[in-house]
Every structure is written in structure tokens, then in C-alpha cells.
Enzyme design. Structure first.
Site, PDB file in Angstrom:
ATOM      1  N   GLY A 220       0.780  -1.230   0.000  1.00 36.63           N
ATOM      2  CA  GLY A 220       0.000   0.000   0.000  1.00 36.63           C
ATOM      3  C   GLY A 220       0.808   1.274   0.000  1.00 36.63           C
TER       4      GLY A 220
ATOM      5  N   GLU B 160       4.841  -6.484   1.678  1.00 37.79           N
ATOM      6  CA  GLU B 160       4.606  -7.045   0.344  1.00 37.79           C
ATOM      7  C   GLU B 160       4.100  -5.966  -0.615  1.00 37.79           C
ATOM      8  OE1 GLU B 160       2.010 -10.300   1.424  1.00 37.79           O
ATOM      9  OE2 GLU B 160       0.242  -9.025   1.211  1.00 37.79           O
TER      10      GLU B 160
ATOM     11  N   GLY C 229       3.645  -3.942  -4.159  1.00 38.75           N
ATOM     12  CA  GLY C 229       3.516  -4.327  -5.562  1.00 38.75           C
ATOM     13  C   GLY C 229       3.673  -3.126  -6.464  1.00 38.75           C
ATOM     14  N   ARG C 230       2.649  -2.255  -6.495  1.00 41.70           N
ATOM     15  CA  ARG C 230       2.665  -1.081  -7.361  1.00 41.70           C
ATOM     16  C   ARG C 230       3.916  -0.227  -7.150  1.00 41.70           C
ATOM     17  NH1 ARG C 230      -2.027   1.571  -9.322  1.00 41.70           N
ATOM     18  NH2 ARG C 230      -3.249   0.505  -7.718  1.00 41.70           N
TER      19      ARG C 230
ATOM     20  N   CYS D  38     -15.487   2.437 -27.946  1.00 36.65           N
ATOM     21  CA  CYS D  38     -16.785   3.089 -28.149  1.00 36.65           C
ATOM     22  C   CYS D  38     -17.415   3.443 -26.807  1.00 36.65           C
ATOM     23  CB  CYS D  38     -17.702   2.162 -28.942  1.00 36.65           C
ATOM     24  SG  CYS D  38     -17.068   1.703 -30.553  1.00 36.65           S
TER      25      CYS D  38
ATOM     26  N   TYR E  92      -0.502  -2.702 -12.447  1.00 39.33           N
ATOM     27  CA  TYR E  92      -1.958  -2.590 -12.592  1.00 39.33           C
ATOM     28  C   TYR E  92      -2.311  -1.886 -13.900  1.00 39.33           C
ATOM     29  CZ  TYR E  92      -2.071  -4.076  -7.741  1.00 39.33           C
ATOM     30  OH  TYR E  92      -1.908  -4.784  -6.575  1.00 39.33           O
TER      31      TYR E  92
END
Length: 377
Positions: free
Chosen positions: A206, A242, A244-245, A320, A349
Site C-alpha cells: 500500500g 509485500e 507491488g505497485r 466506443c 496494474y
């Protein structure tokens, strides 16, 4: 360019991961949450710098073991794990299961007992922590993630066969600054040790990633110092994170060519190949994706080349839907058809959360290198 391309700068990723590792105390185990981006080349680049990986499904687990044969996945997490997924984790010998509920713990016990094995567990707990300012909240309020504190206490008292409970996992929010993340870590650790006698605590990820200011990177040095202070108060505690981003976002670029430029009701629109079915991040988070404009001069067509005039532009894709927006009313230099837009911070992501099959456009290509070396630009 023949089609939109994802470019992964593996040298930059390795340098960034090494800097994160160096900023953390040696007693903090660093896992990579592969849900952020499971691309094989990224996993192989990260392997020397991390202590393991967090898989959130049996699919991720199988992908990890195919990509890195012989690796022992660190943890298997994720809500709603099925019996086949739990069985896959047992077969793979995962280091820790992050268990989401008492029912999941009982199912895991039955499966482990039937297999003649033992599952090592951290209980995912939804703690009542003030998370004001977080970009995304997974705890501290009613959520489908984890269990309430009293349920965790009940799980410890069950003493189920085939289960060893080592401590707590608590991933409560995303988009936290270093001071906020350290505060959350302290709250989790204090509760886990005092209430459950935990020997291990995984405080999740986070860490904030600022898409409005790519240079505003999470302060890993300050965070590492705060965790060192916390560990000094708990000399026997195993602490894991842990992210990630915050690990992979900066290594990725999404490059695409401008198809058309047009004016509509006094607003400039730049239409590019691809769109949010390739790069869903700006639509999912409601921001403008940062980008570089790369002009090209090789216009050989017999018709006029459209270009933007004064004022901000909105960059859209080929879908569209009016939601197919990559950057809205942003300032830039004059953009012409045939130019290339390089969207930054596309390493997490992005492709892996996008709705690839909507309109059935051709998928992007993937390559490694850096922006200056890309031959087509």
C-alpha cells in the site's frame, strides 16, 4: 509504430528494487505482490532483490513456479480461496497461507490433514485503524477482506489439526505515505503481539504512488528507519512487507501512435491507437496518466496532417465509450497525427487489469529496454 507497445526498463527496475532493499532493515523480509504485474521478465528481474513473492490465486502460483522453477513461493493470499487453490498451495509447499476467515481455516485444516501435511498460517485481520488519506481502504471498516479481531482470537483457540498459526497478516490500505504506513505498521504489530502473541507479522503493502507527480516517490529510507525503531521494541519478531505497485510502476511505459487530432465544442481531442483496454490504470483510479509527447517528422501522406492548436488536450483511445480517457484536459506542446505518446508509470496494474477483449482490438506488443533505445521513436 505498428501497434501500441509496452516497454519495460529492467535495468531501472533492478536499480529501484535494490534501493528499496537497501533502505529496509535486514530483519524486514521483502515480498513482491505479483498481482501488480506478473510479467515473467519482471519476476526474474526482481528475484535477486526480494525474499519471495505473494501469489493471490492458484493461477498466480502456477505462473510463478513456471517462471521461476524451484522457487518456493513465500505466501498464498487472496479472498475467496477455493479448495483446489488451497490444495495447490499445499502441493507447492508455500511458506505461509494468509487465511481470510474461520471457515477458510477449517477447510485448510481438513485439506492439510487429508494430505498428511501441515499448513503454516498467518491470520488476515481487519483491525480498527484510522486510515484517513488512504487512496484505497481494505480494512478499518466493514470490508470483505480478512476477519474481525475477535474472530482471529477464536481461530487461535481452535487448535486445528494440520495448522500452525504463526501470526497476523493485515493489508489495510493503499496510497499511504511513509509516515502513515509506519503508523499503520505500529498499530498492526502492537495488536498482533499483545493480543495473539504473534511471532510473525506481515503488514502488507500500500505504499503511495503519485501519478500526478512521478518524482514524488515513497520515502523508503524514512519508512525503513521507522520499521527499525519498531523492530527494536520487538527483538524476536519476524516482520514482512509485500509492496507491488510501488516496486514496478516506474519501470513501465505504454507507447502508442496518434491516429487523429480533432476539435469538438472548443476542446482538443487526441485519438491514439489502443486505449484503456490496454492501460486501464487512469480509468480505474480516475487520474490522467503522466506522459511524454514524442514528435515525429516523417509525415509522407498526401493529405494534410492534423494538429492541435491552443489550449489543453484530452487523450482518448479507440473504444466506443466516453470513459476511454487516458489523460484529460492536460497541457502539452502541439500534438500532430503520427506523433507518439509515451505513457509513464505503466509497470503496475496496467495491462494485467485491463478489459482486453472489448471491441477485440489487437493486443499491444511487449519489449524490454529503455525509452531512448526504442528503435521506432
Amino acid at each position: 509504430m505498428n501497434r501500441p507497445t509496452y516497454l519495460y526498463d529492467l535495468d531501472a527496475l533492478g536499480t529501484h528494487a535494490a534501493a528499496i532493499r537497501a533502505a529496509l532493515p535486514s530483519r524486514v523480509e521483502l515480498l513482491y505482490a505479483m498481482k501488480a504485474n506478473p510479467a515473467p521478465e519482471l519476476l526474474r528481474t526482481l528475484a535477486p532483490h526480494v525474499d519471495g513473492f505473494e501469489a493471490a490465486s492458484a493461477g498466480e502460483l502456477h505462473h510463478l513456479t513456471r517462471t521461476l522453477p524451484g522457487v518456493r513461493p513465500a505466501v498464498l493470499g487472496g479472498p475467496g480461496k477455493t479448495d483446489p487453490e488451497l490444495t495447490a498451495g499445499l502441493a507447492a509447499g508455500v511458506h505461509r497461507f494468509h487465511v481470510e476467515s474461520p471457515h477458510e481455516l477449517r477447510r485448510l485444516s481438513a485439506l492439510a490433514t487429508a494430505a498428511g501435511s501441515t499448513a503454516d498460517v498467518l491470520l488476515r485481520v481487519n483491525l480498527p485503524v484510522n486510515l484517513d488519506g488512504a487512496a484505497l481502504v481494505m480494512g478499518g471498516a466493514p470490508t470483505p477482506f480478512g476477519m474481525d479481531p475477535e474472530q482471529a482470537r477464536d481461530c487461535v483457540r481452535l487448535d486445528l489439526p494440520g495448522i500452525r498459526i504463526h501470526g497476523v497478516h493485515a493489508h489495510l490500505a493503499s496510497g499511504l505515505t511513509a509516515p502513515a504506513a509506519a503508523m499503520v505498521a505500529r498499530r498492526i504489530v502492537d495488536w498482533a503481539v499483545s493480543q495473539l502473541g504473534a511471532h510473525e507479522v506481515n503488514i502488507g503493502g500500500g505504499m503511495a504512488v503519485d501519478y500526478t507527480d512521478p518524482a514524488n516517490i515513497f520515502d523508503w529510507t524514512r519508512y525503513g528507519g521507522d520499521l527499525q525503531t519498531l523492530l527494536a521494541e520487538h527483538p524476536d519478531l519476524v516482520l514482512r512487507i509485500e509492496p507491488g505497485r510501488a516496486v514496478t510502476a516506474y519501470c513501465g511505459w505504454y507507447l502508442t501512435e496518434v491516429i487523429d487530432v480533432k476539435r469538438s465544442h472548443d476542446e482538443w481531442f487526441v485519438v491514439v491507437a489502443g486505449g484503456t483496454h490496454h492501460l486501464r490504470t487512469p480509468a480505474a483510479k480516475g487520474h490522467s496518466q503522466p506522459f511524454l509527447h514524442l514528435p515525429r517528422t516523417d509525415w509522407t501522406h498526401p493529405y494534410p496532417r492534423p494538429r492541435t492548436g491552443d489550449g489543453p488536450v484530452t487523450i482518448v483511445g479507440q473504444l466506443c465509450t466516453p470513459k476511454d480517457v487516458l489523460a484529460r484536459t492536460v497541457g502539452t506542446n502541439t500534438v500532430s497525427a503520427g506523433d507518439v505518446i509515451a505513457f509513464a508509470m505503466a509497470g503496475a496494474y496496467a495491462w494485467n487489469i485491463s478489459h482486453h477483449d472489448f471491441l477485440m482490438h489487437e493486443p499491444p506488443s511487449f519489449t524490454v529496454g529503455n525509452l531512448k533505445e526504442l528503435a521506432d521513436v
